[in-house]
Design a protein around this motif. Structure first.
Motif, short mmCIF file in Angstrom:
data_model
loop_
_atom_site.label_atom_id
_atom_site.label_comp_id
_atom_site.label_asym_id
_atom_site.label_seq_id
_atom_site.Cartn_x
_atom_site.Cartn_y
_atom_site.Cartn_z
N ARG A 186 0.84 -1.21 0.00
CA ARG A 186 0.00 0.00 0.00
C ARG A 186 0.87 1.25 0.00
O ARG A 186 0.53 2.25 -0.62
CB ARG A 186 -0.91 0.01 1.22
CG ARG A 186 -1.98 -1.09 1.20
CD ARG A 186 -2.83 -0.94 2.44
NE ARG A 186 -3.84 -1.95 2.64
CZ ARG A 186 -3.62 -3.19 3.07
NH1 ARG A 186 -2.37 -3.60 3.28
NH2 ARG A 186 -4.62 -4.02 3.27
N GLN A 254 -10.88 -1.24 -3.25
CA GLN A 254 -10.25 -0.90 -1.97
C GLN A 254 -10.53 -1.93 -0.88
O GLN A 254 -9.79 -2.05 0.07
CB GLN A 254 -10.70 0.49 -1.51
CG GLN A 254 -10.23 1.58 -2.44
CD GLN A 254 -8.75 1.47 -2.76
OE1 GLN A 254 -7.91 1.42 -1.89
NE2 GLN A 254 -8.43 1.39 -4.06
N ASP A 301 -17.02 -0.68 -2.54
CA ASP A 301 -16.41 0.55 -2.04
C ASP A 301 -17.47 1.59 -1.72
O ASP A 301 -17.40 2.30 -0.72
CB ASP A 301 -15.45 1.14 -3.10
CG ASP A 301 -14.16 0.35 -3.19
OD1 ASP A 301 -14.01 -0.58 -2.39
OD2 ASP A 301 -13.34 0.68 -4.05
#
Lengths: 332, 300
Positions: A186, A254, A301
């Motif tokens: 990330r 995500q 998301d």
């Protein structure tokens, strides 16, 4: 970790119970397709959603798993688990060789070169007719000899086997994403320079996740090859990669589970839209436009952010109320 | 693989002439589509994945115009201008909403339109293969050069595409408007601050890019079979051309288009099944050695 294992066991139980509760062969077929393409989409999201590497050639490894497994089984020399491991291992080596070249490039150029390699592999599959059967795909079916008392020629056993493989893969990917390595991914996505400054070898980490994601994709290919008893050059065509990206965008990139939501949505869309209308393209295209221009993110998301913002709003209201009470107390 | 056949062809002048002319028309068509793609990417920073669908629209517009009027000149005009108009509307309504957004979002908007346009063409013109037929003006005996025969229409197509290439190059590199476009590619905020309407400029550039694709489709209509989904292969090939030539470079697109055209025409003799593999191999090679392409601006 424990929570993940419990969730995985629950998911497995649901997967195994569903066909018992709704004994319709179409449902089982549908779920196996979701498993195969879900593994493709979720492994691709390790690259796109978690590392920020937009790969346009992920289906190459899906196909290499399917063909590797199919060819090994047709040779009649090995059992199903050995062939699976060998196909995954072979794909990992292929991904290591290609990935070592690809990770040197950034952003859009990374997408281009992965696409180029995938189409190169697609051409090799088409050209090498003696080995792969060319555009006809692997001919003669893939034998499923029994191993350890498990006979995959039985539809229910095959389904259960696919479900177990799927849940184990999800658990592995989940652990990768939650590990320090997953957080390094990330960081590379959000700020590669900073990752470099704090001592991360960015290229090596990218290569590592490229190989892991490709190996996971190959398991999706193996599941599909096992189920349809064949492998086809379309597995390696760029539209398969495109569909995987599309599933990620539909479901959301995500959340860990997002791409799976997208896979179910796309498979259901493909399935039902073709039943009810000839205008498959129009409907699918319109759905994409609604998601991209309307929601501006994937469904999972969107739902997640909606919950988040509702929670923050509620917190704000509560905080304001407390503040008001405090003032009131003071005045009194 | 039949490399002997390839060597045999290269040894005979007539075969070289025939294959070279095929390579040239493939290359020129690719150049028209790829230069539009490259222009749009260079100025707007958007990769128009729907460009192949625009090429298809151009071919079908030309087919209808030719059927209605019987004039090939009008058919080309209809293909080029019709698609240009469609492109401007497409840019204003959809693409302008994803400027600066994730490349995946741009990709999906275009993908949606590939699906919708293919389906629309199937509904309006039918799913079966269609032929436009050679216009009467070009129903001439083929021209003989060194023992090889080249259809008259090929010569016209090569000439017309070459004129467009020169015009495009002149327009971008030698005119005031071209200067503004190049400036907008480098620094759009500055161009806007100097009082130039960049919204209009973007729509215009997208329109010109679409016009090139539509014109390529119209020019290809007499020699290709028309089918929904015909844009897909030319999209992939022009994509290779843009990457090899360098994103945003017109001259680079020209060189790369000819390279791919010749790979296609001569490769179809030597290694017919592996032509695609060869093209993608070339693309990978260029990306490894010089990621910005032959004539592209260096990245970073």
């Amino acid at each position: 970790m424990l929570r993940d294992i419990i969730l995985a066991a629950a998911a497995l139980a649901v997967l195994l119970l569903l066909p018992v509760l709704i004994p319709h062969p179409a449902l089982r077929d549908f779920i196996v397709y979701v498993i195969a393409y879900g593994l493709l989409a979720m492994s691709l999201n390790l690259l796109i959603g978690f590392t920020g590497l937009v790969s346009f050639g992920h289906a190459a490894y899906f196909a290499s798993g399917a063909y590797g497994f199919g060819l090994l089984m047709q040779s009649g020399l090995v059992s199903v688990p050995v062939a699976m491991l060998a196909a995954v291992g072979g794909t990992a080596l292929l991904a290591l060789a290609i990935g070592a070249i690809c990770v040197r490039l950034q952003e859009i150029y990374f997408a281009f070169i992965t696409l180029a390699f995938q189409m190169f592999i697609h051409s090799v599959i088409l050209t090498w007719v003696a080995l792969t059967g060319g555009d006809q795909g692997l001919r003669g079916g893939i034998p499923r000899p029994a191993f350890l008392g498990i006979d995959l020629n039985d539809g229910r056993t095959l389904y259960a086997f696919c479900a177990v493989v799927f849940v184990v893969c999800l658990l592995i990917m989940r652990q990768i994403v939650q590990s320090p390595f997953g957080y390094t991914l990330r960081m590379i996505r959000d700020n590669p320079q900073r990752a470099n400054f704090v001592g991360v070898n960015v290229r090596r980490v990218k290569l590592a996740i490229f190989v892991i994601a490709s190996s996971m994709a190959s398991i999706g290919g193996i599941v599909l090859a096992l189920f349809v008893s064949g492998a086809y050059p379309d597995f390696a065509f760029w539209t398969t990669s495109g569909e995987a990206i599309f599933m990620i965008m539909l479901g959301g990139s995500q959340l860990f589970i997002g791409p799976l939501v997208g896979t179910v949505m796309l498979q259901a869309l493909n399935h039902y839209v073709t039943i009810y209308t000839e205008h498959h393209g129009m409907v699918l295209g319109t759905v994409i436009l609604i998601f991209v221009l309307g929601l501006r993110r994937g469904l999972a998301d969107w739902v997640y952010e909606w919950f988040q913002s509702r929670n923050t709003r509620r917190m704000a209201v509560m905080a304001a109320a407390q503040l008001g009470e405090a003032k009131h107390d003071k005045l009194a | 693989m039949d490399l002997q056949a390839l060597a045999g062809c290269l040894a005979s002048a007539s075969c070289v002439v025939t294959q070279a002319s095929t390579g040239l028309i493939v290359g020129m068509l690719l150049f028209l589509v790829a230069s539009g793609l490259s222009l749009i990417f260079g100025v707007l920073g958007v990769i128009n994945f729907a460009h192949g669908a625009f090429y298809m629209l151009g071919a079908y517009f030309a087919l209808t115009a030719y059927g209605l009027t019987g004039s090939f000149a009008l058919a080309i005009a209809a293909g080029a201008l019709g698609v240009a108009a469609f492109g401007v509307v497409f840019e204003r309504l959809f693409i302008s909403r994803v400027y600066g957004r994730d490349i995946l979002m741009q990709l999906l908007v275009c993908y949606a339109f590939i699906l919708i346009l293919d389906d629309a063409v199937r509904t309006i013109w039918g799913a079966e293969y269609q032929m436009m037929g050679m216009p009467e003006a070009f129903a001439l005996p083929p021209v003989e050069i060194a023992g090889g025969f080249i259809p008259g229409y090929y010569l016209f197509m090569i000439g017309a595409s070459f004129v467009v290439a020169v015009l495009l190059w002149y327009g971008i590199n030698r005119t005031r408007l071209g200067k503004v476009v190049r400036a907008a590619a480098l620094n759009p905020q500055m161009v806007a601050a100097l009082g130039i309407n960049t919204t209009l400029l973007y729509a215009g550039v997208f329109g010109v890019g679409s016009l090139l694709a539509g014109m390529a489709g119209a020019l290809a209509a007499p020699i290709r079979t028309l089918t929904p989904g015909m844009g897909l292969s030319i999209l992939i090939e022009s994509f290779i051309v843009t990457v090899i030539g360098g994103m945003g470079s017109i001259v680079g697109a020209f060189i790369a288009a000819l390279l791919i055209g010749f790979t296609r025409s001569f490769g179809s003799i030597g290694f017919p099944l592996f032509v695609d593999g060869m093209m993608f191999g070339l693309m990978a090679l260029v990306l490894i050695v010089k990621p910005s392409g032959l004539l592209g601006r260096p990245i970073l």
